[in-house]
Design a protein around this motif. Structure first.
Motif, PDB file in Angstrom:
ATOM      1  N   SER A 151       0.851  -1.201   0.000  1.00 17.30           N
ATOM      2  CA  SER A 151       0.000   0.000   0.000  1.00 17.30           C
ATOM      3  C   SER A 151       0.878   1.238   0.000  1.00 17.30           C
ATOM      4  CB  SER A 151      -0.912  -0.009   1.236  1.00 17.30           C
ATOM      5  OG  SER A 151      -1.761   1.123   1.226  1.00 17.30           O
ATOM      6  N   THR A 152       0.641   2.120  -0.971  1.00 18.14           N
ATOM      7  CA  THR A 152       1.452   3.320  -1.142  1.00 18.14           C
ATOM      8  C   THR A 152       0.553   4.546  -1.139  1.00 18.14           C
ATOM      9  OG1 THR A 152       2.984   2.070  -2.536  1.00 18.14           O
ATOM     10  CG2 THR A 152       3.145   4.467  -2.606  1.00 18.14           C
ATOM     11  N   TRP A 172      -0.923   2.851 -12.811  1.00 18.50           N
ATOM     12  CA  TRP A 172      -0.929   2.282 -14.165  1.00 18.50           C
ATOM     13  C   TRP A 172       0.291   1.376 -14.370  1.00 18.50           C
ATOM     14  CZ3 TRP A 172       2.126   2.164 -18.507  1.00 18.50           C
ATOM     15  CH2 TRP A 172       1.503   1.759 -19.706  1.00 18.50           C
ATOM     16  N   LEU A 173       1.456   1.805 -13.901  1.00 19.99           N
ATOM     17  CA  LEU A 173       2.673   0.999 -14.063  1.00 19.99           C
ATOM     18  C   LEU A 173       2.568  -0.318 -13.294  1.00 19.99           C
ATOM     19  CD1 LEU A 173       5.339   3.826 -13.772  1.00 19.99           C
ATOM     20  CD2 LEU A 173       4.950   2.393 -15.784  1.00 19.99           C
ATOM     21  N   PHE A 174       2.057  -0.279 -12.060  1.00 21.49           N
ATOM     22  CA  PHE A 174       1.887  -1.509 -11.292  1.00 21.49           C
ATOM     23  C   PHE A 174       0.978  -2.486 -12.040  1.00 21.49           C
ATOM     24  CE2 PHE A 174       2.303   1.280  -7.262  1.00 21.49           C
ATOM     25  CZ  PHE A 174       3.681   1.284  -7.391  1.00 21.49           C
ATOM     26  N   ALA A 183      -5.476  -1.290  -7.023  1.00 23.28           N
ATOM     27  CA  ALA A 183      -6.583  -0.394  -6.698  1.00 23.28           C
ATOM     28  C   ALA A 183      -6.049   1.014  -6.542  1.00 23.28           C
ATOM     29  CB  ALA A 183      -7.275  -0.844  -5.411  1.00 23.28           C
ATOM     30  N   LEU A 184      -6.695   1.969  -7.192  1.00 28.16           N
ATOM     31  CA  LEU A 184      -6.360   3.383  -7.044  1.00 28.16           C
ATOM     32  C   LEU A 184      -7.495   4.058  -6.286  1.00 28.16           C
ATOM     33  CD1 LEU A 184      -4.753   5.965  -7.625  1.00 28.16           C
ATOM     34  CD2 LEU A 184      -5.855   6.065  -9.878  1.00 28.16           C
ATOM     35  N   THR A 266      -2.163  -1.211  -3.633  1.00 31.50           N
ATOM     36  CA  THR A 266      -3.084  -0.099  -3.428  1.00 31.50           C
ATOM     37  C   THR A 266      -2.302   1.197  -3.547  1.00 31.50           C
ATOM     38  OG1 THR A 266      -4.599  -1.303  -1.969  1.00 31.50           O
ATOM     39  CG2 THR A 266      -4.615   1.093  -1.817  1.00 31.50           C
ATOM     40  N   VAL A 267      -2.821   2.131  -4.342  1.00 34.75           N
ATOM     41  CA  VAL A 267      -2.246   3.468  -4.449  1.00 34.75           C
ATOM     42  C   VAL A 267      -3.304   4.447  -3.950  1.00 34.75           C
ATOM     43  CG1 VAL A 267      -1.320   5.245  -5.984  1.00 34.75           C
ATOM     44  CG2 VAL A 267      -0.810   2.829  -6.412  1.00 34.75           C
ATOM     45  N   ILE A 268      -2.944   5.238  -2.941  1.00 32.85           N
ATOM     46  CA  ILE A 268      -3.881   6.194  -2.354  1.00 32.85           C
ATOM     47  C   ILE A 268      -3.414   7.607  -2.697  1.00 32.85           C
ATOM     48  CG2 ILE A 268      -5.015   6.990  -0.245  1.00 32.85           C
ATOM     49  CD1 ILE A 268      -4.194   4.322   1.047  1.00 32.85           C
TER      50      ILE A 268
END
Length: 426
Positions: A151-152, A172-174, A183-184, A266-268
């Motif tokens: 999670s980032t 997008w890269l992940f 998940a964004l 997860t990108v927050i």
């Protein structure tokens, strides 16, 4: 001191040792070693043969930096080193021979990296950080590797620094390059641009989650998230600006819980005000990317946010990314910025207005629309670094790695770019 992901190193061994032939190289390496929180006394005078002699009577470190400059037969001497190294040792070689054939032979033998003299502090810093990331990566044959979750959170130190561009590009890269279900989560409920950057309608998923947290379950996640690709889904909102955000933050925490079960990444996209109002959002975040600019105001707020993270989310590793950088127009220099925040900037993303305009016209994320841009190349490096982070549970479950002739790590060298001049190949 800044010690990135030090907890991933084997606990019963020294984290680092170096055996270097010349004083000038030692003078470059020692400050970097100190910055990483290691003992400068572990930087020894003497090259590869000295390393073999020392390690034959003592335990080998997790990361070994060894100088080949005085070796007449580097490949044969590396094999001798392999015989005295314990399993899991990651070896970085240093030399002055700029020969692509030697470079390839060393990598084939299992060396993690090969650095050319004269060394630069940034070159050494990057190489050691990449070696550290090896210990955080999922190991081959690990049955639980697919269950990992990273999670980032992306936080802008100032408005307009491009935190949302970083968030959408990393997500997008992940998803597309690393093929990880991602998940964004765009938590700018009123003015978020995550869906806009992906040329999608935001939907009502996030608004519904905030209004009815009790509805959040796997089925809700499946229905509420907007698909942006085979491996990428986004949850965002475009709430009316006359409708204030009324929540205690429990919905966001529940969403993150569900994401951990349904996705690998997860990108927050986390606005600063949300970070302050809902500190529980970072309870299970592995890494916080602080997007900054080279200005006095950004330096001040980077210092404040780093202090806040140390007090409220000490488990999350902070990464400093200077975005939209124009050196000739910077308010303060990179060196002065780093001196102010008392740590290195991890990545610098150059400013490219043409690339940003192109992405907007095409309705694509920045890195997708501008694959040859220098800014996109920097973002890809950030994504690769983030992919090296893992949870404490993953660290605990990891086993020993195979390495050179049974001792050095081989898997870690794959897909690495040579740092030598390929034009000099025979």
């Amino acid at each position: 001191m800044n010690a990135p992901w030090k907890s991933g190193l084997p606990g019963n061994r020294d984290p680092f040792s170096a055996y270097i032939c010349d004083d000038s190289s030692l003078d470059v390496i020692r400050p970097v070693v100190i910055e990483l929180g290691w003992q400068p006394e572990k930087c020894n005078k003497g090259g590869l043969r000295n390393a073999v002699q020392s390690l034959s009577v003592s335990a080998s470190p997790a990361i070994l930096l060894v100088d080949l400059s005085e070796s007449g037969d580097p490949l044969n001497d590396i094999n001798a080193l392999a015989e005295v190294c314990e399993p899991g040792t990651v070896v970085i070689a240093i030399g002055q021979v700029n020969d692509v054939r030697l470079y390839r032979d060393l990598l084939s033998s299992g060396i993690h990296d090969y650095l050319l003299k004269p060394l630069s502090p940034q070159q050494v810093h990057d190489a050691l950080n990449q070696a550290l990331a090896v210990f955080m990566s999922p190991k081959a044959g690990d049955a639980d590797a697919a269950k990992r979750h990273i999670s980032t959170a992306i936080v802008g130190t100032r408005g307009g620094v491009g935190a949302s561009t970083l968030a959408t590009s990393l997500a997008w890269l992940f998803a597309e390059q690393h093929k990880s279900p991602t998940a964004l989560l765009d938590l700018d409920v009123h003015f978020g641009t995550g869906a806009l950057a992906l040329d999608l309608e935001p939907g009502r998923g996030l608004t519904d989650a905030i209004e009815n947290p009790s509805r959040i379950d796997p089925l809700f996640i499946e229905r509420a998230m907007v698909r942006a690709g085979e491996n990428l889904s986004i949850l965002s909102a475009e709430a009316p600006i006359n409708q204030p955000l009324m929540t205690d933050g429990s919905a966001f925490v529940q969403l993150e819980d569900e994401f951990r079960q349904a996705f690998e990444m997860t990108v927050i996209d986390l606005p600063r005000n949300m970070l302050i109002n809902f500190p529980q959002l970072l309870a299970d975040v592995n890494l916080v990317v602080l997007a900054c600019e080279f200005t006095l105001a950004s330096a001040r707020d980077t210092i404040r946010l780093l202090s806040w993270l140390k007090s409220n989310a000490s488990h999350a590793h902070p990464m400093i990314v200077a975005n939209k950088v124009q050196p000739s127009l910077a308010e303060i220099s990179k060196a002065d910025f780093e001196a102010s925040i008392e740590r290195k900037v991890d990545f610098v993303v150059p400013y490219d207005i043409k690339a940003a305009s192109n992405a907007a016209k095409l309705g694509q994320v920045f890195v997708d629309a501008n694959r040859s841009s220098k800014a996109s190349a920097a973002m890809r490096q950030i994504a690769e670094r983030v992919m090296g982070v893992s949870t404490d549970e993953m660290i605990a479950m990891t086993g020993e790695k195979k390495s050179l002739l049974g001792n050095f790590d081989i898997k870690a060298m794959l897909a690495k770019k040579p740092k030598v001049d390929l034009t000099k190949a025979d």
